[in-house]
Design an enzyme around this catalytic site. Sequence first.
Site, PDB file in Angstrom:
ATOM      1  N   ASP A  91     -29.769  56.232 -41.965  1.00 43.06           N
ATOM      2  CA  ASP A  91     -29.734  55.226 -40.890  1.00 43.06           C
ATOM      3  C   ASP A  91     -31.164  55.026 -40.399  1.00 43.06           C
ATOM      4  OD1 ASP A  91     -27.019  55.667 -41.257  1.00 43.06           O
ATOM      5  OD2 ASP A  91     -26.543  55.722 -39.110  1.00 43.06           O
ATOM      6  N   LYS A 153     -26.300  48.148 -38.126  1.00 43.63           N
ATOM      7  CA  LYS A 153     -25.805  49.079 -37.108  1.00 43.63           C
ATOM      8  C   LYS A 153     -26.319  48.652 -35.745  1.00 43.63           C
ATOM      9  CE  LYS A 153     -26.292  54.003 -35.846  1.00 43.63           C
ATOM     10  NZ  LYS A 153     -26.815  55.308 -36.309  1.00 43.63           N
ATOM     11  N   LYS A 182     -21.683  48.895 -38.585  1.00 48.85           N
ATOM     12  CA  LYS A 182     -21.489  50.172 -37.892  1.00 48.85           C
ATOM     13  C   LYS A 182     -21.738  49.978 -36.407  1.00 48.85           C
ATOM     14  CE  LYS A 182     -23.154  54.964 -37.513  1.00 48.85           C
ATOM     15  NZ  LYS A 182     -23.955  56.041 -38.127  1.00 48.85           N
TER      16      LYS A 182
END
Length: 221
Positions: A91, A153, A182
């Site tokens: 990430d 995300k 996400k």
Amino acid sequence: MDQKEILEKVDHTLLTQTATWAEIKQICDDAVQYGTASVCIPASYVKRTKEYVGDKMAVCTVIGFPNGYATTAVKVFEAKDAIQNGADEIDMVINLGYVKDGLYDLQLEEIKQVKAACGSRILKVIIETCLLTEEEKIKMCEVVTKSGADFIKTSTGFSTAGATFEDVALFKKHVGPNVKIKAAGGIQTMDDAEKFVSLGASRLGTSRIIKLIKKEEAHGY
């Protein structure tokens, strides 16, 4: 949506600065027991965590975290180092200054380079929605779609706010079919989790869902 379906979408997360190995081991044990998608942990624990969980659980870590203003070369090195240590998923935080300056080509190139470093492993791109305008969020949906990254995300969980239903709905409208979503930061309840999934989130970054389930089990609910 039942509890198992939600847990399968959870990245069970512990990214506090003071996280200890005992705490990391505990979230790994919980993640395996409850069947989450992954554990998301600091990079310094990746090697030890992968040795601990083996093939029982995907290990995710963060790079350029939480501010995103490291150079691209540093982020690429971080990604390669994490993967060498056993990370299955990465990430990354974008350079928010690039976005504010309108330097979307530079941001696209950075994500492409990190994705190249990740190879076949999953890359999620954190755009920190709470610091962006709606126009900037839409533009970043386009950038992430072009980049080849696997996920967009919402948040680090370390800024002024976390995921919102509105932002996930916005992502769903503007990302390409190759990009998953996400939601992370501030997911407090199972109802929250279910709503985020219904709006289009495929992953949920949270530490609270398993804590909530364990509390309910302890009280015999």
